[in-house]
Scaffold this motif. Structure first.
Motif, PDB file in Angstrom:
ATOM      1  N   GLU A  75      -4.201 -15.731  13.802  1.00  0.00           N
ATOM      2  CA  GLU A  75      -3.646 -16.693  14.764  1.00  0.00           C
ATOM      3  C   GLU A  75      -4.311 -18.045  14.547  1.00  0.00           C
ATOM      4  OE1 GLU A  75      -2.880 -14.653  18.883  1.00  0.00           O
ATOM      5  OE2 GLU A  75      -4.562 -13.685  17.862  1.00  0.00           O
ATOM      6  N   GLU A 105       0.795 -24.387  23.910  1.00  0.00           N
ATOM      7  CA  GLU A 105       0.541 -24.439  22.465  1.00  0.00           C
ATOM      8  C   GLU A 105       0.180 -25.850  22.003  1.00  0.00           C
ATOM      9  OE1 GLU A 105       3.108 -22.339  23.658  1.00  0.00           O
ATOM     10  OE2 GLU A 105       1.514 -20.886  23.331  1.00  0.00           O
ATOM     11  N   THR A 111       1.830 -14.582  10.370  1.00  0.00           N
ATOM     12  CA  THR A 111       2.241 -13.524   9.432  1.00  0.00           C
ATOM     13  C   THR A 111       2.258 -14.066   8.000  1.00  0.00           C
ATOM     14  OG1 THR A 111       3.857 -11.746   9.069  1.00  0.00           O
ATOM     15  CG2 THR A 111       4.747 -13.866   9.711  1.00  0.00           C
ATOM     16  N   TYR A 143      -1.365 -14.483   6.840  1.00  0.00           N
ATOM     17  CA  TYR A 143      -1.873 -13.158   6.443  1.00  0.00           C
ATOM     18  C   TYR A 143      -1.419 -12.809   5.024  1.00  0.00           C
ATOM     19  CZ  TYR A 143      -2.216  -8.003   6.446  1.00  0.00           C
ATOM     20  OH  TYR A 143      -2.466  -6.694   6.133  1.00  0.00           O
ATOM     21  N   VAL A 188      -0.621  -9.984  20.948  1.00  0.00           N
ATOM     22  CA  VAL A 188      -0.521 -11.194  20.134  1.00  0.00           C
ATOM     23  C   VAL A 188       0.938 -11.638  20.222  1.00  0.00           C
ATOM     24  CG1 VAL A 188      -0.545 -12.140  17.799  1.00  0.00           C
ATOM     25  CG2 VAL A 188      -2.406 -10.655  18.560  1.00  0.00           C
ATOM     26  N   ARG A 241       3.642 -15.201  19.596  1.00  0.00           N
ATOM     27  CA  ARG A 241       3.683 -16.497  18.927  1.00  0.00           C
ATOM     28  C   ARG A 241       3.347 -17.626  19.910  1.00  0.00           C
ATOM     29  NH1 ARG A 241       5.552 -18.202  14.434  1.00  0.00           N
ATOM     30  NH2 ARG A 241       3.854 -19.594  14.921  1.00  0.00           N
ATOM     31  N   ARG A 242       3.898 -17.546  21.103  1.00  0.00           N
ATOM     32  CA  ARG A 242       3.566 -18.518  22.141  1.00  0.00           C
ATOM     33  C   ARG A 242       3.204 -17.736  23.392  1.00  0.00           C
ATOM     34  NH1 ARG A 242       9.262 -21.558  22.229  1.00  0.00           N
ATOM     35  NH2 ARG A 242       9.782 -19.370  22.578  1.00  0.00           N
ATOM     36  N   ASP A 277       5.699 -15.254  25.274  1.00  0.00           N
ATOM     37  CA  ASP A 277       6.778 -14.729  24.438  1.00  0.00           C
ATOM     38  C   ASP A 277       6.715 -13.206  24.367  1.00  0.00           C
ATOM     39  OD1 ASP A 277       7.863 -17.132  23.775  1.00  0.00           O
ATOM     40  OD2 ASP A 277       7.069 -17.209  21.740  1.00  0.00           O
ATOM     41  N   TYR A 278       7.822 -12.615  23.931  1.00  0.00           N
ATOM     42  CA  TYR A 278       7.755 -11.214  23.550  1.00  0.00           C
ATOM     43  C   TYR A 278       6.621 -11.052  22.553  1.00  0.00           C
ATOM     44  CZ  TYR A 278      12.242  -9.943  25.624  1.00  0.00           C
ATOM     45  OH  TYR A 278      13.252  -9.668  26.501  1.00  0.00           O
ATOM     46  N   LEU A 329      11.873 -11.905  12.274  1.00  0.00           N
ATOM     47  CA  LEU A 329      11.625 -13.315  11.954  1.00  0.00           C
ATOM     48  C   LEU A 329      10.180 -13.724  12.171  1.00  0.00           C
ATOM     49  CD1 LEU A 329      14.654 -15.143  13.612  1.00  0.00           C
ATOM     50  CD2 LEU A 329      14.209 -14.840  11.170  1.00  0.00           C
ATOM     51  N   HIS A 330       9.521 -13.062  13.098  1.00  0.00           N
ATOM     52  CA  HIS A 330       8.209 -13.561  13.517  1.00  0.00           C
ATOM     53  C   HIS A 330       7.042 -12.795  12.916  1.00  0.00           C
ATOM     54  CE1 HIS A 330      10.542 -15.999  16.099  1.00  0.00           C
ATOM     55  NE2 HIS A 330      10.984 -14.994  16.810  1.00  0.00           N
ATOM     56  N   ALA A 331       7.318 -11.641  12.335  1.00  0.00           N
ATOM     57  CA  ALA A 331       6.212 -10.845  11.797  1.00  0.00           C
ATOM     58  C   ALA A 331       6.753  -9.821  10.810  1.00  0.00           C
ATOM     59  CB  ALA A 331       5.480 -10.122  12.930  1.00  0.00           C
ATOM     60  N   SER A 332       6.004  -9.666   9.723  1.00  0.00           N
ATOM     61  CA  SER A 332       6.347  -8.596   8.786  1.00  0.00           C
ATOM     62  C   SER A 332       5.824  -7.268   9.344  1.00  0.00           C
ATOM     63  CB  SER A 332       5.703  -8.868   7.425  1.00  0.00           C
ATOM     64  OG  SER A 332       4.289  -8.765   7.535  1.00  0.00           O
ATOM     65  N   ASP A 343       3.985  -5.250   7.773  1.00  0.00           N
ATOM     66  CA  ASP A 343       2.563  -5.177   7.408  1.00  0.00           C
ATOM     67  C   ASP A 343       1.686  -5.932   8.392  1.00  0.00           C
ATOM     68  OD1 ASP A 343       3.031  -3.611   5.253  1.00  0.00           O
ATOM     69  OD2 ASP A 343       2.603  -5.148   3.738  1.00  0.00           O
ATOM     70  N   TYR A 344       2.170  -7.105   8.795  1.00  0.00           N
ATOM     71  CA  TYR A 344       1.375  -7.899   9.747  1.00  0.00           C
ATOM     72  C   TYR A 344       1.272  -7.155  11.081  1.00  0.00           C
ATOM     73  CZ  TYR A 344      -0.088 -11.802  12.697  1.00  0.00           C
ATOM     74  OH  TYR A 344      -0.753 -12.606  13.591  1.00  0.00           O
ATOM     75  N   LEU A 370      -1.278  -4.552  10.720  1.00  0.00           N
ATOM     76  CA  LEU A 370      -2.599  -5.175  10.819  1.00  0.00           C
ATOM     77  C   LEU A 370      -2.993  -5.367  12.278  1.00  0.00           C
ATOM     78  CD1 LEU A 370      -4.927  -6.971   9.331  1.00  0.00           C
ATOM     79  CD2 LEU A 370      -3.525  -8.877  10.152  1.00  0.00           C
ATOM     80  N   LEU A 371      -2.043  -5.913  13.060  1.00  0.00           N
ATOM     81  CA  LEU A 371      -2.346  -6.193  14.466  1.00  0.00           C
ATOM     82  C   LEU A 371      -2.576  -4.910  15.256  1.00  0.00           C
ATOM     83  CD1 LEU A 371       0.128  -9.117  15.267  1.00  0.00           C
ATOM     84  CD2 LEU A 371      -2.315  -9.256  14.728  1.00  0.00           C
TER      85      LEU A 371
END
Lengths: 806, 291
Positions: free
Chosen positions: A660, A724, A779, A782, B186, B188-189, B192-193, B260-263, B265-266, B269-270
């Protein structure tokens, strides 16, 4: 109440109205109007084979359906190429309603008019359009590759090749002690005003005249376009921008299809018609900006001084080029920033893609330009092992070099000559403000907390206030009220306050007496528009000149009455008086009454100006060359643009477990010459920085390879919330412009320009990996960090050894 | 962005609501807080023939707290649950998770039970229902029935409930003795979801050693799941457990998707990071309660 308000942080007079819901926006107008809705293309590239409206015809409340076949005369022609340019060799524009082909998702094909918007959408949903899908071209690389053409007759997808150079770049590069070549990308974002576009049209069938309200940044030009397209005399069309809920550039583009179609329907149906854009329409039918691929080659010496710069840009202009190549020109010419570059060459290929059109969004090509130049500075510093600030300092244009001729041609067709500035001063202030020399201690402190910290900076020069002109009209009424009008529009910039400050200061009247009207062609029919950080420079100066004209006339009339010389008079708090002689005075409102000789006394004040009051029989009531009324109209037309400047720095902290990214500090040093209202300027900077952070870390237009926009809602298109946006610390520097009477430069766009560059630099500094594509999300960061092929910065090598980076 | 035509009913009793739902059939949708449903309607992604607004139905707006757990009525807004001190004492996950549900304006209208009935795997409360081994009570024309969380969630935005039915409450089991919880996301904002969220429960034995570790994730997988991570740390003293081992185990158990916001894999990781972080916090709480 002092009347010398120029430069004071006067609170915005419009805010009370706007904040409590008393603004009058487009959708607040005409509750009884018929509503328009549109059938828009679901395909990025397709031939329209058939439009079957049959299913919609029995929807109760349907009034009319229009397709291309219903357009006649100029309406059946393509939309105008607003800004032609010799290098725009293959301009293409769409039609108000699609003719044969559609070139992006969201292109309007059918307009439905019904008794309300719900019914209009019900009917639109029942219209069946048959398409023959064609291959879509998405992104600059696909456009460049040109396996498919967006427009059949433009097989290379290139609309324009823009090219400028200040010398022979190739030998200069060859002779350079060092050269670097690299490629980087920047993504699309968009203006995203809170209020979308919208149009309301009223046709007066008796008067044969049209009144159009539209959420625009250019009401006079929309008026001219409507008159031309609907074949009306200009005097039969009036266009008014009501309160407009943000523009940020998207509303300078015009005429939008809806701005023509809604008035056409109103005339055709003899009824008021309104269309209010919804958010999905805004995403897929309005304009975007910013996608570029940049190939940069730079030559420099051992000290980091540039010897030559060669830049090739592939600029995604979307499906059409109604706004010409303004953005490519701005990128090309603003790229050099505050630096003295011996030889510079830039080539911008503007390419078609099957996506929404690209027209200016706050910054308008400058964020990309700044990203190219500033990331180049970062790379040079990294290669030479120098402080990034030092490399910049060694290349700055010095104060003694003004006016500085960059030997380039700007977006207004005039030479890029920096009129004034103090770039070393900006840098010195920025380093103090952000604590540049203490960055390593900040980094150590963050490391102790388990965070990666980085600092980055970026500088810019912004050409503001381009012509051709703006005008102002100032009129003092017998009531003492001072009416001010200018033709350009307002979208929340605080013009009602800043323009009133200028008039109050110039004329010597209380600001409470001043009323400002903008963007109403009934009040001021000659104007260009609100864009390019030009309102204060252009209308501000025009209004100041108009106020000076009123003052001169007021002093002349008062001098007669007071039997004094105009030179001995002054105006303060709305009263004309003989300097140093208290009691020898006349209120400005009385001067206004006397300025208009009357036969008829319609009120008490007017009696003073009627024909049987005392007067000089030897002169006509209105002297030759004079005019009745205490008013003056004047124009300001600059020789060329004036160049503002600034420097930003960002401090980011990154969580090395989740990647982040948190912007923990953001510093701005800002120079826009003389400041009319520092509070408004700081507000502009804050808003710009918010959009800069958005562009760097959150916003992008996520098109898939079929040209479908995957994030066409505020749920998935991530504009930063207040949470943000970092706290912004601001320092001002004032280097007045010698070009205009008030010495001011534009401030509207500055805040957004360096955000992407400064934040990319800070992230790179924190993680020690080269950042070559922006925006960047956790992402993606990463992915970068675990990619063994990712380039490590030289600066990170030392830090990596002490274990900060895995 | 205007909904397609629909009929609107606002019954005054549960029986009336069920009667309308029975009469209207599959085209009817229950409206409570509307924070998910109304945007779907406006974007014409859903076009139910009838909306049955249950906001006038009495008796659905209470939070009942007993030693066994917390029962939340269908009209309880997220913010009411967030501020319910008694509920938080019996099951702390409720306040901790609702604090992560969107923004205050949405929490003021949106209902906890509604978000569960919506069965969005990105919703916090579906995950908490699973982690607390919860259930919902469903009113049907044939009477009330209880459906456990495992039987309720069938797929993304899909439950096992068919035919005329109103979810009248959700029951979350109490936190067991010598246990602690934590919840983290975690996003994005803020608001957010979640890109990824994690809720965990750690239970200690009487010797303050780890006896059980369970976790449930948000925006990971198609339906809420509970993962037993006990094996990674079982028997370890609470102060000496290697929570990263549990995180590593969790990463092997989940099957997230990319968007769109995370793979994927990411997200994985989280899952590991948030598991480790929340377990450390939950274990400290469990240790406090065990003392």
């Amino acid at each position: 109440m002092t009347t010398k308000l120029f430069g004071e942080p006067v609170r915005r007079r419009e805010d009370a109205r706007l904040i409590v819901g008393k603004g009058r926006y487009l959708d607040d107008i005409g509750h009884n109007a018929l509503a328009a809705a549109f059938v828009r293309s679901p395909h990025a590239h397709a031939r329209v084979v058939d439009i079957d409206v049959e299913g919609a015809l029995d929807v109760e409340g349907l009034v009319a359906i229009y397709t291309y076949d219903d357009l006649t005369g100029p309406m059946a022609e393509p939309l105008p190429v607003l800004i032609p340019h010799p290098q725009l060799t293959a301009p293409r524009t769409g039609y108000s309603l699609a003719y044969e082909k559609v070139h992006h998702v969201g292109e309007p094909i059918v307009m439905v008019v019904a008794t309300d918007r719900y019914i209009a959408e019900d009917a639109a949903e029942r219209i069946v359009v048959t398409y023959e899908e064609l291959p879509a071209v998405v992104g600059v690389d696909a456009a460049h590759e040109a396996r498919h053409a967006v427009h059949d007759d433009v097989p290379d997808n290139v609309s324009a090749r823009h090219h400028q150079e200040t010398g022979d770049v190739e030998p200069a590069l060859a002779a350079s002690p060092h050269t670097l070549t690299f490629t980087q990308y920047i993504e699309r974002s968009a203006s995203m005003p809170m209020e979308g576009r919208g149009v309301h049209a009223h046709w007066d069938a008796d008067d044969r005249s049209l009144r159009v309200y539209t959420a625009t940044q250019a009401s006079t030009s929309v008026r001219a376009a409507i008159a031309a397209k609907l074949e009306l005399s200009l005097d039969k069309v009036e266009v008014i921008a009501p309160d407009v809920g943000g523009g940020f550039g998207v509303k300078i583009m015009h005429p939008w299809p809806e701005e023509l179609l809604v008035p056409m329907a109103a005339m055709n149906l003899g009824a008021d018609v309104k269309w209010s854009e919804d958010r999905r329409e805004h995403f897929i039918s309005s304009a975007h900006e910013r996608q570029q691929k940049q190939e940069i080659t730079v030559g420099f010496d051992d000290d980091g001084r540039l010897t030559a710069l060669d830049v090739v840009v592939w600029h995604d202009n979307g499906a059409y080029t109604p706004y010409g190549i303004i953005i490519p020109i701005i990128t090309a010419t603003q790229l050099i920033g505050p630096y003295d570059i011996p030889v510079y060459r830039v080539r911008v290929d503007s390419v078609y893609t099957n996506t929404v059109i690209v027209t200016p969004y706050r910054g308008a090509g400058r964020p990309q330009a700044c990203y190219a130049m500033e990331r180049t500075m970062d790379r040079i510093a990294d290669v030479l092992g120098l402080d990034r600030a030092v490399v910049r300092e060694r290349n700055l244009i010095q104060s003694s070099q003004f006016p500085y001729d960059a030997h380039l041609t700007f977006q207004d067709g005039r030479p890029v000559v920096y009129d004034s500035g103090d770039y070393p001063g900006l840098m010195a202030k920025l380093k103090d403000l952000v604590g540049w020399s203490g960055a390593e201690e900040l980094r150590d402190d963050a490391t102790a907390r388990g965070k990666l910290l980085g600092v980055g900076m970026a500088m810019y020069v912004e050409g503001t206030g381009p012509g051709p002109y703006e005008g102002g009209h100032v009129q003092v009424l017998g009531s003492g009220k001072v009416l001010v009008a200018t033709g350009l529009t307002s979208q929340g910039q605080g013009h009602e306050t800043s323009f009133a400050q200028i008039v109050a200061s110039e004329l010597g009247v209380p600001i409470e007496d001043v009323e400002v009207t903008t963007g109403d062609t009934r009040r001021f029919p000659y104007a260009v528009g609100t864009f390019a950080s030009r309102a204060a420079v252009m209308s501000g100066n025009a209004i100041a000149l108009a106020a000076r004209g009123v003052r001169e006339k007021a002093l002349r009339i008062a001098a007669d009455v007071l039997e004094a010389s105009p030179d001995d008079l002054e105006i303060e708090d709305g009263v004309v008086q003989v300097k140093g002689v208290p009691g020898t005075s006349i209120p400005l409102r009385t001067v206004a009454v006397l300025s208009n000789p009357l036969r008829y006394a319609f009120d008490e004040a007017a009696k003073q100006a009627t024909q049987f009051t005392s007067h000089d029989d030897s002169k006509p009531p209105v002297a030759p060359g004079d005019a009745p009324g205490l008013e003056h109209r004047d124009y300001y037309s600059p020789l060329r643009s004036t160049f503002a400047s600034g420097a930003h720095a960002a401090v980011v902290e990154i969580d090395p477990a989740t990647w982040e990214i948190d912007v923990v500090k953001y510093a701005v040093v800002h120079d826009c010459g003389n400041v009319v209202n520092p509070m408004i300027v700081e507000g502009q900077v804050h808003g710009g920085v918010a959009q800069g952070v958005g562009g760097a870390l959150y916003e992008r237009m996520a098109y898939d390879s079929d040209g479908q926009l995957q994030n066409a809602s505020f749920m998935d298109f991530l504009m930063p919330y207040a949470s943000e946006v970092p706290d912004v610390v601001i320092d001002h520097q004032q280097t007045p412009s010698p070009l205009n009477p008030l010495g001011i430069k534009g401030a509207g766009e500055a805040g957004v320009i360096p955000g992407t560059a400064a934040i990319a630099s800070a992230i790179e500094d924190a993680v020690g990996r080269r950042i070559t594509s922006m925006p960047i999300s956790p992402t993606e960061l990463y992915d970068l960090m675990r990619n063994p092929a990712a380039e490590r910065t030289a600066a990170s090598a030392g830090r990596a050894e002490n274990g900060v980076l895995a | 962005m205007k909904p397609a035509p629909f009929r609107y009913a606002d019954p005054g009793t549960l029986d009336e609501a069920l009667a309308v739902l029975s009469a209207e059939g599959a085209g009817a949708k229950v409206l409570a807080g509307g924070q998910s449903l109304l945007p779907l309607l406006s974007m014409r992604l859903a076009a139910p023939a009838t909306l049955v607004d249950i906001n006038r139905v009495p008796g659905l707006d209470s939070v009942e707290v007993t030693g066994d757990g917390v029962t939340v009525g269908a009209l309880v807004r997220h913010n009411a649950l967030l501020r319910d001190g008694a509920a938080a004492r019996v099951q702390p996950l409720l306040a901790r998770a609702t604090a992560n549900v969107a923004h205050p304006a949405i929490r003021n209208r949106g209902t906890t039970v509604g978000s569960i009935a919506h069965a969005d795997p990105s919703g916090e409360m579906t995950s908490v229902l699973a982690l607390t081994d919860g259930s919902v009570t469903v009113a049907t024309p044939d009477g009330a029935e209880t459906v456990g969380w495992r039987d309720l969630f069938v797929g993304p935005l899909e439950t096992s409930l068919h035919g005329p039915a109103v979810v009248t409450s959700a029951h979350f089991s109490a936190l067991p003795p010598r246990s602690g919880t934590a919840f983290a996301e975690v996003a994005r904002r803020k608001g957010d979801y979640a890109v990824c969220g994690a809720g965990v429960v750690v239970t200690l034995d009487e010797d303050r050693r780890v006896a059980a570790v369970r976790a449930s994730y948000v925006s990971v997988g198609l339906t809420p799941e509970v993962h037993d991570l006990t094996d990674a740390v079982v028997g370890k003293p609470v102060d000496g457990a290697d929570w990263s081992a549990a995180g590593a185990l969790a990463r092997t158990l989940v099957d997230p998707d990319s968007d769109l916001h995370a793979s994927a894999d990411y997200r994985r990781l989280l899952v590991g990071v948030l598991t480790e972080r929340t377990l450390a916090s939950a274990a400290a709480e469990a240790a406090g309660r065990a003392a």
